[in-house]
Design an enzyme around this catalytic site. Structure first.
Site, PDB file in Angstrom:
ATOM      1  CG  ASN A 139      19.178  24.216  55.686  1.00 52.84           C
ATOM      2  OD1 ASN A 139      19.847  24.883  56.489  1.00 52.84           O
ATOM      3  ND2 ASN A 139      18.962  24.611  54.437  1.00 52.84           N
ATOM      4  CE  LYS A 152      16.112  26.779  54.576  1.00 52.63           C
ATOM      5  NZ  LYS A 152      15.194  27.116  53.536  1.00 52.63           N
ATOM      6  CG  HIS A 154      20.201  26.199  50.408  1.00 57.13           C
ATOM      7  ND1 HIS A 154      19.333  27.235  50.173  1.00 57.13           N
ATOM      8  CD2 HIS A 154      19.464  25.196  50.943  1.00 57.13           C
ATOM      9  CE1 HIS A 154      18.107  26.859  50.557  1.00 57.13           C
ATOM     10  NE2 HIS A 154      18.169  25.640  51.031  1.00 57.13           N
ATOM     11  CD  GLU A 200      17.160  29.618  51.797  1.00 51.62           C
ATOM     12  OE1 GLU A 200      17.987  29.387  52.701  1.00 51.62           O
ATOM     13  OE2 GLU A 200      15.986  29.197  51.817  1.00 51.62           O
ATOM     14  CD  GLU A 256      17.024  22.119  49.276  1.00 50.07           C
ATOM     15  OE1 GLU A 256      16.400  21.722  50.258  1.00 50.07           O
ATOM     16  OE2 GLU A 256      17.739  23.138  49.289  1.00 50.07           O
ATOM     17  N   GLY A 299      10.238  26.630  51.418  1.00 49.42           N
ATOM     18  CA  GLY A 299       9.598  27.557  52.357  1.00 49.42           C
ATOM     19  C   GLY A 299       8.235  28.045  51.919  1.00 49.42           C
ATOM     20  CB  SER A 334       7.210  22.520  51.223  1.00 52.88           C
ATOM     21  OG  SER A 334       7.388  23.923  51.115  1.00 52.88           O
ATOM     22  N   GLY A 347      13.666  22.062  55.960  1.00 53.04           N
ATOM     23  CA  GLY A 347      13.891  23.396  56.514  1.00 53.04           C
ATOM     24  C   GLY A 347      12.916  23.669  57.646  1.00 53.04           C
TER      25      GLY A 347
HETATM   26  P1  PGA Z   1      11.786  24.094  53.592  1.00 51.63           P
HETATM   27  O1  PGA Z   1      13.344  24.334  53.262  1.00 51.63           O
HETATM   28  O2  PGA Z   1      11.645  22.678  54.106  1.00 51.63           O
HETATM   29  O3  PGA Z   1      11.438  25.125  54.628  1.00 51.63           O
HETATM   30  O4  PGA Z   1      11.032  24.270  52.318  1.00 51.63           O
HETATM   31  C1  PGA Z   1      14.117  23.340  52.663  1.00 51.63           C
HETATM   32  C2  PGA Z   1      15.524  23.824  52.385  1.00 51.63           C
HETATM   33  O5  PGA Z   1      15.716  24.985  52.010  1.00 51.63           O
HETATM   34  O6  PGA Z   1      16.488  23.052  52.536  1.00 51.63           O
END
Ligand code: PGA
Length: 264
Positions: free
Chosen positions: A20, A22, A106, A108, A178, A184, A223, A244
């Site tokens: 992803n 983003k 998601h 976000e 998630e 992140g 992560s 991500g």
């Molecule tokens: P991350 O993001 O691997 O940077 O934690 C994962 C995601 O939001 O899909």
């Protein structure tokens, strides 16, 4: 709660690894990374691998992936197929770019754009109507986990999101677990935590879709790195990962996608 079920492979669930990206990459960089992934990914016939660039990068990335098994995914779609909806992008348009899957709900988007379970449910159905694989994201906040409410919060999110979905559409679904506190932050859920939640989500899917639940893939995100991928993928109900930060470099994404492969 233990998984108790068959491993993903035994139940016919192909592992799914999704990058992803983003809003992290300029269009030119997205195309370049896609080319590098397509060039260096070893043959992995037992799993699906996809990358999800932002909308303007979909066509250049599709071009970069041409002839490679890496699939194209999008990060969002609107719940109508066409009409006067300025700024929105429909499922049929995504299909035209070559996308095969789309992330919906998601955290976000739930946080910054106010997406609700009902909106995510409509988007999930729109994706299925268009022939796209929806990757439906759910996850709890840190407070929910601290207060030991995480299982009920996430189960309710899933049930509310999918309650109006036609039963026969369910098999194509992918669920993304998630935990918001793991996204992140460099602080992934432990394999045991992920395994427990995935088993809980599969139970919830059974109440909605009966026996079909055993064929629905549940992927983990938050992560994911080269260091924790093997342990996560060893859990019986973890059918893949959403990546991500570690998907923004071709070499780390390829090593994650090639988990368990001898040549990694
Ligand atoms: P991350 O993001 O691997 O940077 O934690 C994962 C995601 O939001 O899909």
């Amino acid at each position: 709660m233990s998984g108790g079920g068959k491993s993903g492979a035994a139940a016919g669930r192909r592992p799914f690894v999704v990058g992803n990206w983003k809003m992290q990459l300029p269009v030119s960089a997205a195309a370049e990374i896609a080319r590098a992934i397509a060039r260096t990914l070893p043959p992995l016939p037992d799993r699906d691998v996809a990358v999800a660039p932002s909308f303007p990068a979909l066509l250049p990335v599709a071009e970069a992936l041409r002839g490679s098994p890496v699939q194209l995914a999008a990060q969002d779609l609107f719940w109508k197929d066409d009409g006067p909806f300025t700024g929105e992008v429909s499922g049929p348009m995504l299909v035209e770019t070559g996308a095969r899957a789309v992330i919906v709900g998601h955290s976000e988007r739930r946080q910054h754009l106010g997406e609700t379970d009902a909106m995510v449910g409509l988007k999930t159905w729109a994706a299925l109507r268009a022939g796209l694989v929806p990757i439906v994201c759910v996850g709890e906040q840190q407070d929910d986990r601290d207060g030991q409410r995480h299982e009920s919060i996430v189960r309710d999110m899933l049930l509310h999101t999918l309650e109006s979905l036609p039963r026969e559409a369910a098999e194509t679904l992918v669920i993304g677990y998630e935990p918001v506190w793991a996204i992140g932050t460099g602080c992934s859920a432990t394999a045991a935590d992920a395994s427990e939640m995935h088993a809980c989500l599969r139970e919830a899917l059974k109440t909605l879709f009966g026996a079909t639940a055993s064929r629905i893939r549940i992927v983990y995100g938050g992560s994911v790195t080269e260091q924790n991928i093997d342990e996560l993928m060893a859990q019986p109900d973890v059918d893949g990962v959403l990546v991500g930060g570690a998907s923004l470099r071709a070499d780390s994404f390829v090593r994650i996608a090639a988990f368990g492969a001898p040549s990694r």
